[in-house]
Structure formats: C-alpha cells, structure tokens
Design a protein around this motif. Structure first.
Motif, PDB file in Angstrom:
ATOM      1  N   GLY A   1       0.815  -1.154  -0.111  1.00 55.42           N
ATOM      2  CA  GLY A   1      -0.017  -0.158   0.135  1.00 55.42           C
ATOM      3  C   GLY A   1       0.657   1.178  -0.237  1.00 55.42           C
ATOM      4  N   CYS A   2       2.054   1.084  -0.118  1.00 55.02           N
ATOM      5  CA  CYS A   2       3.060   2.443  -0.379  1.00 55.02           C
ATOM      6  C   CYS A   2       2.645   3.130  -1.668  1.00 55.02           C
ATOM      7  CB  CYS A   2       4.393   1.945  -0.301  1.00 55.02           C
ATOM      8  SG  CYS A   2       5.089   1.340   1.436  1.00 55.02           S
ATOM      9  N   PRO A   3       2.918   4.361  -1.362  1.00 56.19           N
ATOM     10  CA  PRO A   3       2.714   5.215  -2.978  1.00 56.19           C
ATOM     11  C   PRO A   3       3.598   4.774  -3.693  1.00 56.19           C
ATOM     12  CG  PRO A   3       3.185   6.482  -1.125  1.00 56.19           C
ATOM     13  CD  PRO A   3       3.249   5.180  -0.424  1.00 56.19           C
ATOM     14  N   ILE A   4       3.072   5.009  -5.124  1.00 55.34           N
ATOM     15  CA  ILE A   4       4.083   4.628  -6.259  1.00 55.34           C
ATOM     16  C   ILE A   4       4.833   5.889  -6.522  1.00 55.34           C
ATOM     17  CG2 ILE A   4       4.409   4.217  -8.729  1.00 55.34           C
ATOM     18  CD1 ILE A   4       1.643   2.661  -8.619  1.00 55.34           C
ATOM     19  N   ARG A   5       6.340   5.782  -6.171  1.00 57.97           N
ATOM     20  CA  ARG A   5       7.246   6.993  -6.361  1.00 57.97           C
ATOM     21  C   ARG A   5       7.734   6.953  -8.021  1.00 57.97           C
ATOM     22  NH1 ARG A   5      11.887   6.262  -2.768  1.00 57.97           N
ATOM     23  NH2 ARG A   5      13.358   6.452  -4.581  1.00 57.97           N
ATOM     24  N   VAL A   6       7.623   8.016  -8.379  1.00 63.98           N
ATOM     25  CA  VAL A   6       8.144   8.163  -9.826  1.00 63.98           C
ATOM     26  C   VAL A   6       9.535   8.988  -9.767  1.00 63.98           C
ATOM     27  CG1 VAL A   6       7.967   9.096 -12.015  1.00 63.98           C
ATOM     28  CG2 VAL A   6       5.942   8.071 -10.970  1.00 63.98           C
ATOM     29  N   GLU A   7      10.703   8.454 -10.154  1.00 61.35           N
ATOM     30  CA  GLU A   7      11.734   9.091 -10.171  1.00 61.35           C
ATOM     31  C   GLU A   7      12.216   9.698 -11.599  1.00 61.35           C
ATOM     32  OE1 GLU A   7      14.902   6.182  -8.829  1.00 61.35           O
ATOM     33  OE2 GLU A   7      13.490   5.977  -6.857  1.00 61.35           O
ATOM     34  N   HIS A   8      12.815  10.733 -11.782  1.00 57.38           N
ATOM     35  CA  HIS A   8      13.103  11.293 -12.866  1.00 57.38           C
ATOM     36  C   HIS A   8      14.459  11.613 -13.090  1.00 57.38           C
ATOM     37  CE1 HIS A   8      12.620  15.084 -15.881  1.00 57.38           C
ATOM     38  NE2 HIS A   8      13.199  13.978 -16.340  1.00 57.38           N
ATOM     39  N   ASP A   9      15.140  10.675 -14.077  1.00 56.32           N
ATOM     40  CA  ASP A   9      16.591  10.967 -14.463  1.00 56.32           C
ATOM     41  C   ASP A   9      16.571  11.799 -15.626  1.00 56.32           C
ATOM     42  OD1 ASP A   9      19.021  10.473 -15.329  1.00 56.32           O
ATOM     43  OD2 ASP A   9      19.064   8.433 -14.560  1.00 56.32           O
ATOM     44  N   ARG A  10      17.095  12.934 -15.642  1.00 53.15           N
ATOM     45  CA  ARG A  10      17.191  14.149 -16.440  1.00 53.15           C
ATOM     46  C   ARG A  10      18.232  13.659 -17.531  1.00 53.15           C
ATOM     47  NH1 ARG A  10      14.392  19.150 -15.427  1.00 53.15           N
ATOM     48  NH2 ARG A  10      13.398  18.997 -13.662  1.00 53.15           N
TER      49      ARG A  10
ATOM     50  N   ARG B   1      19.370  10.776 -18.366  1.00 56.25           N
ATOM     51  CA  ARG B   1      18.981   9.461 -19.183  1.00 56.25           C
ATOM     52  C   ARG B   1      17.874   9.827 -19.751  1.00 56.25           C
ATOM     53  NH1 ARG B   1      20.543   4.335 -15.314  1.00 56.25           N
ATOM     54  NH2 ARG B   1      22.812   4.369 -16.234  1.00 56.25           N
ATOM     55  N   ARG B   2      17.043  11.117 -19.520  1.00 57.45           N
ATOM     56  CA  ARG B   2      15.609  11.134 -20.225  1.00 57.45           C
ATOM     57  C   ARG B   2      14.780  10.182 -20.062  1.00 57.45           C
ATOM     58  NH1 ARG B   2      19.933  12.788 -23.243  1.00 57.45           N
ATOM     59  NH2 ARG B   2      19.727  11.318 -24.649  1.00 57.45           N
ATOM     60  N   GLN B   3      14.305   9.799 -18.697  1.00 53.70           N
ATOM     61  CA  GLN B   3      13.455   8.879 -18.485  1.00 53.70           C
ATOM     62  C   GLN B   3      12.915   9.101 -16.959  1.00 53.70           C
ATOM     63  OE1 GLN B   3      15.537   5.152 -18.785  1.00 53.70           O
ATOM     64  NE2 GLN B   3      16.382   5.413 -16.828  1.00 53.70           N
ATOM     65  N   PHE B   4      11.601   8.561 -17.158  1.00 52.41           N
ATOM     66  CA  PHE B   4      11.075   8.609 -15.595  1.00 52.41           C
ATOM     67  C   PHE B   4      10.780   6.954 -15.306  1.00 52.41           C
ATOM     68  CE2 PHE B   4       9.647  12.414 -17.509  1.00 52.41           C
ATOM     69  CZ  PHE B   4       9.611  13.345 -16.314  1.00 52.41           C
ATOM     70  N   THR B   5      11.024   6.704 -13.930  1.00 51.29           N
ATOM     71  CA  THR B   5      11.003   5.397 -13.591  1.00 51.29           C
ATOM     72  C   THR B   5      10.305   4.914 -12.308  1.00 51.29           C
ATOM     73  OG1 THR B   5      13.027   5.523 -12.643  1.00 51.29           O
ATOM     74  CG2 THR B   5      13.213   4.670 -14.807  1.00 51.29           C
ATOM     75  N   VAL B   6       9.768   3.837 -12.195  1.00 50.41           N
ATOM     76  CA  VAL B   6       9.184   3.222 -11.108  1.00 50.41           C
ATOM     77  C   VAL B   6       9.826   2.052 -10.831  1.00 50.41           C
ATOM     78  CG1 VAL B   6       7.063   2.586  -9.939  1.00 50.41           C
ATOM     79  CG2 VAL B   6       6.818   4.399 -11.373  1.00 50.41           C
ATOM     80  N   ARG B   7      10.445   1.964  -9.348  1.00 46.74           N
ATOM     81  CA  ARG B   7      11.279   0.813  -9.090  1.00 46.74           C
ATOM     82  C   ARG B   7      10.121  -0.128  -8.620  1.00 46.74           C
ATOM     83  NH1 ARG B   7      16.711   2.746  -6.066  1.00 46.74           N
ATOM     84  NH2 ARG B   7      17.376   4.132  -7.324  1.00 46.74           N
ATOM     85  N   LEU B   8      10.168  -1.483  -9.045  1.00 45.51           N
ATOM     86  CA  LEU B   8       9.224  -2.658  -8.573  1.00 45.51           C
ATOM     87  C   LEU B   8       9.940  -3.712  -7.986  1.00 45.51           C
ATOM     88  CD1 LEU B   8       7.594  -2.525 -12.060  1.00 45.51           C
ATOM     89  CD2 LEU B   8       6.581  -1.224 -10.020  1.00 45.51           C
ATOM     90  N   ASN B   9       9.458  -4.228  -7.011  1.00 38.27           N
ATOM     91  CA  ASN B   9       9.889  -5.582  -6.435  1.00 38.27           C
ATOM     92  C   ASN B   9      11.646  -5.146  -5.903  1.00 38.27           C
ATOM     93  OD1 ASN B   9      10.246  -8.135  -5.562  1.00 38.27           O
ATOM     94  ND2 ASN B   9      10.993  -8.863  -7.450  1.00 38.27           N
ATOM     95  N   GLY B  10      11.575  -3.902  -5.004  1.00 37.31           N
ATOM     96  CA  GLY B  10      12.814  -3.580  -4.802  1.00 37.31           C
ATOM     97  C   GLY B  10      13.519  -2.938  -5.923  1.00 37.31           C
ATOM     98  N   CYS B  11      14.743  -3.305  -6.285  1.00 31.46           N
ATOM     99  CA  CYS B  11      15.184  -2.387  -7.626  1.00 31.46           C
ATOM    100  C   CYS B  11      15.426  -3.471  -8.576  1.00 31.46           C
ATOM    101  CB  CYS B  11      16.317  -1.492  -7.213  1.00 31.46           C
ATOM    102  SG  CYS B  11      17.893  -2.762  -6.450  1.00 31.46           S
ATOM    103  N   HIS B  12      15.026  -4.392  -8.719  1.00 27.53           N
ATOM    104  CA  HIS B  12      15.388  -5.575  -9.706  1.00 27.53           C
ATOM    105  C   HIS B  12      14.376  -5.418 -11.140  1.00 27.53           C
ATOM    106  CE1 HIS B  12      17.768  -7.656  -7.155  1.00 27.53           C
ATOM    107  NE2 HIS B  12      16.729  -7.977  -6.299  1.00 27.53           N
ATOM    108  N   ASP B  13      13.205  -5.020 -10.758  1.00 29.51           N
ATOM    109  CA  ASP B  13      12.215  -4.590 -11.914  1.00 29.51           C
ATOM    110  C   ASP B  13      11.846  -3.181 -11.768  1.00 29.51           C
ATOM    111  OD1 ASP B  13      12.099  -7.375 -12.762  1.00 29.51           O
ATOM    112  OD2 ASP B  13      10.685  -7.611 -11.266  1.00 29.51           O
TER     113      ASP B  13
END
Length: 113
Positions: free
Chosen positions: A16-25, A27-39
C-alpha cells in the motif's frame, strides 16, 4: 524453478505504499522501481527541439500491468512538461490515451501536433 510473471511479489506496491516516480534528466526517463530495484517501469523521452520533448515510450513489465503504474509515469512526464514550460509531442500511444482520458487544459495547451 522460475515463477510465472503473475507470481512476482509487488514489494512496496503490495504493502500500500505510494508509487514513487523518479526522474533521471540525464537519461531522459521517468522510472518506478518495482520489487525492490530488480524490476522497473519506464517512460522514455527525447528533446526534439529546444523546448519540445517527444514522450516516446512507456513500458511496464507484464507482471505489474493493470496497477496504474503507467498512469503515474504519464502524469509525472506531463507535469514535467508543464513545470518546465515545454511543448510535448506524444509518440507513445499510452500517453495519447492518458491525455484523452485526462484532458486537463495545462496538458492540452502544450501538445505539439
């Protein structure tokens, strides 16, 4: 023995933790880490002009689809466009769909044909 994709634990999402979007300027991408940092889920963009970005591709691993993760990526990318006063070209079909379902004026006025 490998687990089928549906058996992948959700980690923070499952708790139930909020989804945290990270912005890597860089690499020009937005990411959400899933299952720790593997996916991870990712939204890729490129600058195609001085003040124009092309929101190119959104990808969420099969095991995590249907959980609104792409929606969070799309919102973060469009909010970035608004905050930076950019224009956006929408190559990604998912972001096109997101804007159609969320036709906010601040998004619509920044779209490039």
């Amino acid at each position: 023995m490998a687990h089928p994709p549906a058996a992948v634990p959700l980690g923070a999402l499952e708790q139930g933790c909020p989804i945290r979007v990270e912005h890597d300027r860089q690499r020009r991408q937005f990411t959400v880490r899933l299952n720790g940092c593997h996916d991870r889920a990712v939204l890729l963009y490129e600058y195609v002009g001085k003040r124009i970005v092309d929101l190119q591709h959104t990808e969420v691993p099969d095991a995590y689809r249907g959980r609104s993760i792409a929606k969070h990526l799309a919102k973060a990318a469009l909010d970035f466009v608004v905050e930076e006063d950019l224009k956006a070209h929408l190559t990604c079909w998912y972001i096109q769909k997101y804007v159609k379902e969320n036709p906010l004026p601040q998004y619509l006025e920044r779209l490039q044909p």
